[in-house]
Design an enzyme around this catalytic site. Structure first.
Site, mmCIF file in Angstrom:
data_model
loop_
_atom_site.group_PDB
_atom_site.id
_atom_site.type_symbol
_atom_site.label_atom_id
_atom_site.label_comp_id
_atom_site.label_asym_id
_atom_site.label_seq_id
_atom_site.Cartn_x
_atom_site.Cartn_y
_atom_site.Cartn_z
ATOM 1 N N GLU A 320 0.814 -1.218 0.000
ATOM 2 C CA GLU A 320 0.000 0.000 0.000
ATOM 3 C C GLU A 320 0.846 1.266 0.000
ATOM 4 O O GLU A 320 0.800 2.042 0.952
ATOM 5 C CB GLU A 320 -0.894 0.009 1.244
ATOM 6 C CG GLU A 320 -1.873 -1.132 1.288
ATOM 7 C CD GLU A 320 -2.613 -1.234 2.615
ATOM 8 O OE1 GLU A 320 -3.688 -1.821 2.636
ATOM 9 O OE2 GLU A 320 -2.090 -0.734 3.624
ATOM 10 N N PRO A 321 1.622 1.504 -1.034
ATOM 11 C CA PRO A 321 2.431 2.721 -1.039
ATOM 12 C C PRO A 321 1.580 3.965 -1.271
ATOM 13 O O PRO A 321 0.671 3.956 -2.119
ATOM 14 C CB PRO A 321 3.379 2.503 -2.228
ATOM 15 C CG PRO A 321 2.603 1.608 -3.150
ATOM 16 C CD PRO A 321 1.756 0.724 -2.265
ATOM 17 N N GLY A 322 1.816 5.010 -0.508
ATOM 18 C CA GLY A 322 1.152 6.286 -0.736
ATOM 19 C C GLY A 322 2.213 7.320 -1.102
ATOM 20 O O GLY A 322 2.349 7.743 -2.252
ATOM 21 N N ARG A 323 3.014 7.657 -0.093
ATOM 22 C CA ARG A 323 4.055 8.673 -0.259
ATOM 23 C C ARG A 323 4.983 8.366 -1.439
ATOM 24 O O ARG A 323 5.330 9.268 -2.206
ATOM 25 C CB ARG A 323 4.890 8.737 1.022
ATOM 26 C CG ARG A 323 5.901 9.866 1.065
ATOM 27 C CD ARG A 323 6.907 9.669 2.205
ATOM 28 N NE ARG A 323 6.314 9.248 3.433
ATOM 29 C CZ ARG A 323 5.931 10.056 4.433
ATOM 30 N NH1 ARG A 323 6.125 11.349 4.326
ATOM 31 N NH2 ARG A 323 5.386 9.569 5.527
ATOM 32 N N ARG A 360 3.818 19.455 7.796
ATOM 33 C CA ARG A 360 4.750 18.381 8.147
ATOM 34 C C ARG A 360 5.997 18.883 8.872
ATOM 35 O O ARG A 360 6.542 18.200 9.734
ATOM 36 C CB ARG A 360 5.125 17.564 6.907
ATOM 37 C CG ARG A 360 3.909 16.861 6.285
ATOM 38 C CD ARG A 360 4.297 15.808 5.261
ATOM 39 N NE ARG A 360 4.969 14.682 5.880
ATOM 40 C CZ ARG A 360 6.260 14.490 5.893
ATOM 41 N NH1 ARG A 360 7.068 15.357 5.277
ATOM 42 N NH2 ARG A 360 6.790 13.456 6.507
ATOM 43 N N TYR A 364 6.234 17.192 12.353
ATOM 44 C CA TYR A 364 7.177 16.070 12.463
ATOM 45 C C TYR A 364 8.628 16.514 12.408
ATOM 46 O O TYR A 364 9.505 15.658 12.278
ATOM 47 C CB TYR A 364 6.987 15.077 11.305
ATOM 48 C CG TYR A 364 5.572 14.662 10.997
ATOM 49 C CD1 TYR A 364 4.809 13.957 11.924
ATOM 50 C CD2 TYR A 364 5.012 14.942 9.757
ATOM 51 C CE1 TYR A 364 3.522 13.549 11.617
ATOM 52 C CE2 TYR A 364 3.720 14.529 9.444
ATOM 53 C CZ TYR A 364 2.986 13.846 10.378
ATOM 54 O OH TYR A 364 1.719 13.440 10.070
ATOM 55 N N CYS A 391 -0.031 33.113 12.050
ATOM 56 C CA CYS A 391 0.260 33.880 13.261
ATOM 57 C C CYS A 391 0.912 33.036 14.332
ATOM 58 O O CYS A 391 0.394 32.948 15.449
ATOM 59 C CB CYS A 391 -1.020 34.511 13.765
ATOM 60 S SG CYS A 391 -1.576 35.743 12.609
ATOM 61 N N GLU A 392 1.985 32.383 14.001
ATOM 62 C CA GLU A 392 2.775 31.759 15.052
ATOM 63 C C GLU A 392 4.185 31.478 14.555
ATOM 64 O O GLU A 392 4.403 31.254 13.361
ATOM 65 C CB GLU A 392 2.095 30.517 15.609
ATOM 66 C CG GLU A 392 1.873 29.400 14.646
ATOM 67 C CD GLU A 392 1.122 28.265 15.346
ATOM 68 O OE1 GLU A 392 -0.100 28.425 15.536
ATOM 69 O OE2 GLU A 392 1.746 27.259 15.714
ATOM 70 N N TYR A 421 0.772 14.004 1.781
ATOM 71 C CA TYR A 421 0.505 14.511 3.128
ATOM 72 C C TYR A 421 0.705 16.017 3.266
ATOM 73 O O TYR A 421 1.017 16.507 4.339
ATOM 74 C CB TYR A 421 1.350 13.748 4.169
ATOM 75 C CG TYR A 421 1.155 12.258 4.103
ATOM 76 C CD1 TYR A 421 -0.067 11.687 4.450
ATOM 77 C CD2 TYR A 421 2.170 11.407 3.665
ATOM 78 C CE1 TYR A 421 -0.273 10.315 4.371
ATOM 79 C CE2 TYR A 421 1.970 10.026 3.583
ATOM 80 C CZ TYR A 421 0.749 9.491 3.939
ATOM 81 O OH TYR A 421 0.550 8.127 3.853
#
Ligand code: LLP
Length: 463
Positions: A320-323, A360, A364, A391-392, A421
């Protein structure tokens, strides 16, 4: 990495991630093909092109920020996965990485199957014509409505994630007069990270049923007893953005061990195993990902060898590859708005997007690359932090990178490898408008997900 609060002193963020490369590339104008979509080039005028289209023209036509997706690269990666595993295996694209109706059609045309993990993803898949039998339904807490619909439309498999779900799916299938094909998701005691994996006895996580303590064996026992279920196999997914093949191999070995136990106890040979997704991609020149044929070879060999030793016929493998399919095929195009040099530290480059289109980095500590794409430059490299307009102060797109020192407001810069993602995890933080996804192919560019508008925001806000 520390996530505790810290005083916002001038140097508080001046720390390179461990092992971070600190030297600029020899020539910042050169695009490392490892991190860019396959048709990305720099033309004779110094402007970057994708699918033969200049980014400056694309910016005029579609605005910034925007994701540009190289359709031919996406299709080629689908084919590479399908070819690597061959006709005796199945490749399920993980829709959570990025899903749209155009993507579903490409998958269908290229012969891939689709893994969905919500009613919304299922709707998108079905609406774009993916045959239900080519869909796998995932999730650790699928709602009753989601399960009822999945069974009703006839999805090819539901991946059971808990003891409750075994009974729930069986009951729903039976009440619809059906026998639902299912796999049981097990946690094999392997947790994989980019360059390493950890083998633990118990996995401290919400997904799946542990192999440890005979729990998975008990789940199989229960599933085999229920008329509403046709248990077709065992599923394992060990993590994401993995470069180290050893984790997949341990996982495959443990899943085959369970198949052997099932055969010995029930006299049943489960015909399929799914080894999940997780293959890593290159976000920076430092990353060195494996190719689909390497993972196919390693997994096929290990499963074949273990099954032969156990006297089992080899099950049909799925992945099940996504990335690894969509990640490298897109980049995010931004316009530089403001530039703030901090003498002796770094230069902050603010773009017109940020953590709302790429969470991301903040979430992460992910690393990305960045390049000036609207022109070339011979200026010295300067150390930059590319930040958004939110605003951060944690609104960082690229933590540490080098861009030419003559960078100016109005320049276009692009962050590669944002296909996975990023749009799928985009938000409306600060009531920002989520950017469009534009597919580019052979000189043609077309919007496949349009930019949000302020009307979209007000439509949800019922006043
Ligand atoms: N199969 C299952 C059951 C999964 O849970 C996932 C990802 C995949 C396949 C696809 O994994 P991939 O090949 O894309 O690594 N948001 C995080 C990644 C979360 C992955 C969740 N599950 C990120 O941005 O890195």
């Amino acid at each position: 990495m520390s996530r505790s609060a810290h005083p916002a002193g001038p140097r508080h963020a001046d720390v390179y991630p461990e092992g971070h490369y600190t030297a600029p590339a020899a020539d910042l104008n050169v695009l490392d093909e490892k991190v860019w979509a396959r048709t990305v080039r720099r033309n004779a005028d110094g402007v970057v092109t994708v699918g033969g289209r200049e980014v400056s023209r694309l910016a005029e036509e579609f605005g910034t920020p925007a994701y540009f997706l190289d359709e031919s690269d996406f299709r080629a990666r689908c084919r590479a996965w399908a070819d690597a595993f061959g006709p005796d295996a199945d490749v399920f694209y993980a829709g959570k990485a990025f899903l749209s109706r155009a993507v579903v059609r490409w998958l269908k045309e290229e012969g891939l199957n689709l893994d969905v993990c919500s009613g919304g993803e299922l709707t998108t898949a079905l609406d774009a014509g993916m045959p239900a039998e080519r869909i796998a339904f995932h999730g650790n807490n699928k709602s009753v409505e989601e399960i009822e619909r999945a069974v009703r439309v006839g999805v090819g498999r539901i991946v059971l994630d808990s003891f409750q779900e075994i009974v729930r799916v069986a009951h729903i299938a039976q009440s619809q007069g059906k026998r639902q094909r299912v796999q049981i998701r097990v946690t094999v005691g392997v947790e994989a990270h980019t360059h390493e994996f950890i083998a633990t006895a118990h996995e401290d996580q919400k997904f799946g049923i542990a192999l440890a303590d005979g729990q998975a064996a008990e789940a199989v026992r229960r599933a085999l007893r229920l008329d509403g279920l046709e248990l077709i196999g065992i599923h394992s997914h060990i993590g994401s953005q993995i470069f180290d093949m050893a984790g997949f191999e341990v996982s495959a070995r443990r899943v085959v061990q369970l198949l052997t136990e099932v055969r010995d106890e029930h006299g049943v040979e489960l015909p399929e195993i799914d080894l999940g997704g997780g293959l890593g991609i290159a976000y920076t020149s430092e990353d060195d990902p494996r190719e689909p044929h390497e993972i196919a070879k390693a997994l096929t060999e290990i499963v074949g060898r273990e099954c032969e030793a156990a006297g089992l016929s080899t099950p049909r493998i799925s992945v099940e590859p996504g990335r690894a399919i969509v990640g490298p095929t897109a980049f995010t195009l931004y316009e530089v708005g403001t530039i703030k040099p901090l003498e002796g530290l770094r230069t902050y480059v603010s773009v017109d997007g940020g953590m709302s289109d790429n969470i991301r980095t903040a979430l992460y500590d992910a690393e990305y690359s960045v390049a000036l794409v609207s022109r070339t430059s011979d200026a010295e490299p300067m150390l930059v932090r590319v930040v958004g307009k939110h605003c951060e102060s944690g609104d960082i797109v690229v933590r540490d990178a080098f861009l030419p020192a003559d960078l100016a407001p109005g320049d276009l810069i692009a962050v590669p490898a944002t296909g996975a993602y990023c749009r799928s995890m985009a938000s409306n933080y600060n009531h920002s408008l989520r950017p469009p996804v534009v597919a580019v192919n052979d000189g043609e560019a077309r919007v496949i997900v349009r930019r949000e508008t302020e009307e979209d925001l007000l439509r949800l806000d019922v006043g």
